[in-house]
Design a protein around this motif. Structure first.
Motif, PDB file in Angstrom:
ATOM      1  N   GLU A 112      12.063  -3.336  -3.266  1.00 23.91           N
ATOM      2  CA  GLU A 112      12.455  -2.391  -2.222  1.00 23.91           C
ATOM      3  C   GLU A 112      12.240  -0.955  -2.671  1.00 23.91           C
ATOM      4  O   GLU A 112      11.725  -0.120  -1.902  1.00 23.91           O
ATOM      5  N   THR A 113      12.606  -0.645  -3.906  1.00 26.39           N
ATOM      6  CA  THR A 113      12.407   0.714  -4.416  1.00 26.39           C
ATOM      7  C   THR A 113      10.927   1.066  -4.438  1.00 26.39           C
ATOM      8  O   THR A 113      10.527   2.171  -4.031  1.00 26.39           O
ATOM      9  N   THR A 117       9.493   3.975  -1.962  1.00 28.69           N
ATOM     10  CA  THR A 117       9.060   5.165  -2.707  1.00 28.69           C
ATOM     11  C   THR A 117       7.582   5.439  -2.499  1.00 28.69           C
ATOM     12  O   THR A 117       7.175   6.594  -2.315  1.00 28.69           O
ATOM     13  N   GLU A 176       4.948   9.443  -5.380  1.00 31.20           N
ATOM     14  CA  GLU A 176       6.191   9.419  -4.618  1.00 31.20           C
ATOM     15  C   GLU A 176       5.897   9.985  -3.230  1.00 31.20           C
ATOM     16  O   GLU A 176       5.613  11.178  -3.074  1.00 31.20           O
TER      17      GLU A 176
END
Length: 447
Positions: A112-113, A117, A176
Motif C-alpha cells: 500500500e505504501t 507513494t 515520490e
C-alpha cells in the motif's frame, strides 16, 4: 530557418525517428528493429547498441539540412545503471521481462505504501523491482551512481546533461508522486545514493548535441528528454491537457488520461488497486492516468485463428463483421489470465465475421469499463483523440465511434516520435503550430 526538428522514439519493437520542419510537416522517417537479446522468456539490450541505432536513424532523417533540436521519447521502466564515468554496469532489462524483486518491496516498504507513494501497481514492471534483482544477481551494480531511463540515456550519450524527466521518473518506483522528488526510502532499500537528479519537465533544454562520434548532421542541436512514449504520443496529437483522453490502439491499447493535480491518496490507491498507474505528465502541471489492455494482441490472435494474416484480409473481415449482429446470444471471449483467452459458446451458424465482431465488441466493452473507472475517480473526460494501426479495421473503427461519439482521429503515423519532435522544438526555441491545429481530423486516413 533550414534545420529540422528530430524526434526519436526508442520503442519496444523499433527505434524510430522522424524529421519535422518548423511548419509541423514530416520531412523524413527512419527506423531499425530494437536489438533485444532474448532467452528463456527474458529480454535485455546492450545500452551502447541502442545509442548506435539512435544515432543512425536520427542522422538519416536529419540529412543535409541538419537538426535544430532533438527530442527522445521511448519505453518506460527500462533503463541503464552507470558508474561515475557514465559506463553501463549491466544490460538494460526490458520492461516486460519477468525478472524483478517484488517480494522485497512488499516486505520492506509495504504494498500500500509503495502504490500510494509512487502511483504504480506493485508488479515486476517498475524499475525499482528490476534494480533490486540486478543488485542481488550482478554485484557490480553496487557501484552505480545514476539510473537513466532509456530516453535520458540517449540524450546523455548525445552529449546532453544528466537529467531525470518527470513522466519517465514516474514509472521507476523511485519517485515520490505527491512531491515530484526522488523517494529516499526506495534508495535506502537499494542501499545506494539517490540515483535520480532533481526531475525536470519534458521539453526542458538538456544541453547541445556534441561529440566526435556524433554524425555532423546532429551536432549543435538542442537536446531534450521528451518523456514517456504514450504521453508524448498524446502530446503529438493534441491530447495531453486536462480533460483529454488519448485512446491508442496498438498491440496494447493505452488509455492516456490527462488530469490536473492533485489526486488524493485514496484516489491514487483506488486507481493502482485496479492495475492503473498515476504519474506526472509531459506538460507542466499535469498528471497522467494510464490504463492498458491487450486489444491489438487479442485481435491479432483471433485474426490468425481465422486465417486473416494480412492487413487486407483483416480489413475485409472487418467489413464483413459490420453486417453481423453486435451481440451473439452465446458466443463470447473468456479470459484465462496471463493474456490467454478462450472462445466460448460456439454454436451452429457462427461465422468468421460473427467471431470477429464478437471479439471487437468484447475488447471495446472492456476498454469502456476501464475508462468508466478512471472517470469515476478523476471526473469525466471532455475530449477524445483515437489513433493507432488497429483503427484502420472497419469493425473496430465503427465500435470506437459508438464508444466515443465525438472522437477525433489522427493520421500521424508515428505520434510518439512526432510528439518528441514537437518537444524538441520547445527546447530549440522554434515556434511550431499548436498540436490541435495540425494533422488531427474528424475521420481516419486509410494507409
Amino acid at each position: 530557418m533550414s534545420g529540422l526538428l528530430v524526434g526519436i522514439d526508442v520503442g519496444t519493437t523499433r527505434v524510430k525517428a522522424v524529421a519535422v520542419d518548423p511548419r509541423g510537416q514530416v520531412c523524413g522517417e527512419s527506423e531499425r528493429v530494437t536489438p533485444w537479446r532474448r532467452a528463456g522468456g527474458r529480454a535485455e539490450v546492450d545500452p551502447m547498441a541502442l545509442v548506435g541505432l539512435t544515432r543512425t536513424v536520427a542522422a538519416e532523417v536529419a540529412g543535409e539540412r541538419g537538426a535544430l533540436g532533438i527530442g527522445v521519447t521511448g519505453m518506460a521502466e527500462t533503463g541503464v545503471l552507470v558508474d561515475g564515468h557514465d559506463r553501463p554496469l549491466a544490460p538494460a532489462i526490458a520492461w516486460y521481462d519477468p525478472r524483478g524483486d517484488v517480494e522485497t518491496i512488499a516486505r520492506e516498504l509495504g504494498e500500500e505504501t509503495f502504490e500510494t507513494t509512487t502511483g504504480l501497481p506493485l508488479t515486476v514492471l517498475p524499475s525499482l523491482a528490476k534494480l533490486l534483482w540486478l543488485r542481488r544477481n550482478h554485484p557490480e551494480t553496487a557501484a552505480a551512481v545514476r539510473f537513466y531511463s532509456v530516453g535520458e540515456w540517449i540524450v546523455r550519450r548525445f552529449g546532453g546533461e544528466p537529467v531525470a524527466e518527470l513522466s519517465l521518473a514516474s514509472r521507476t518506483g523511485l519517485l515520490e508522486l505527491s512531491r515530484a522528488r526522488p523517494w529516499e526510502d526506495a534508495f535506502g532499500l537499494l542501499g545506494s545514493p539517490l540515483l535520480l537528479p532533481e526531475p525536470v519537465v519534458a521539453g526542458t533544454v538538456a544541453g547541445r548535441a556534441t561529440g566526435d562520434d556524433l554524425p555532423e548532421a546532429l551536432r549543435g542541436a538542442a537536446l531534450t528528454v521528451a518523456g514517456h512514449d504514450h504521453q508524448v504520443a498524446a502530446y503529438g496529437v493534441g491530447a495531453a491537457l486536462d480533460g483529454a483522453l488519448f485512446d491508442s490502439l496498438g498491440t496494447a491499447e493505452a488509455l492516456v488520461r490527462t488530469v490536473r493535480p492533485p489526486l488524493a491518496p485514496r484516489q491514487v490507491a483506488a486507481l493502482t488497486g485496479q492495475g492503473m498507474s498515476v504519474g506526472w505528465g509531459v506538460v507542466a502541471g499535469h498528471l497522467c492516468v494510464l490504463a492498458g489492455l491487450w486489444t491489438g494482441l487479442t485481435l491479432h490472435r483471433v485474426a490468425e485463428l481465422l486465417g486473416a494474416t494480412t492487413t487486407a484480409h483483416r480489413r475485409a473481415l472487418g467489413e464483413q463483421a459490420l453486417a453481423a449482429p453486435a451481440c451473439h446470444p452465446t458466443l463470447r471471449l473468456a479470459s484465462e489470465g496471463d493474456g490467454h483467452l478462450s472462445v466460448v459458446g460456439i454454436t451452429d451458424g457462427v461465422t468468421p465475421a460473427i467471431l470477429w465482431r464478437t471479439a471487437v465488441e468484447a475488447m471495446v466493452a472492456e476498454s469502456g469499463r476501464l475508462l468508466d473507472r478512471i472517470d469515476a475517480l478523476t471526473g469525466p473526460h471532455r475530449e477524445v483523440v483515437v489513433g493507432g494501426g488497429w483503427l484502420h479495421n472497419p469493425a473496430l473503427l465503427d465500435a470506437k465511434r459508438r464508444q466515443h461519439p465525438g472522437m477525433r482521429t489522427t493520421a500521424i503515423a508515428e505520434p510518439g516520435a512526432y510528439g518528441a519532435a514537437l518537444l524538441a522544438a520547445s527546447a530549440a526555441g522554434v515556434a511550431v503550430p499548436a498540436p490541435r491545429q495540425r494533422e488531427v481530423t474528424q475521420h481516419v486516413h486509410q494507409p
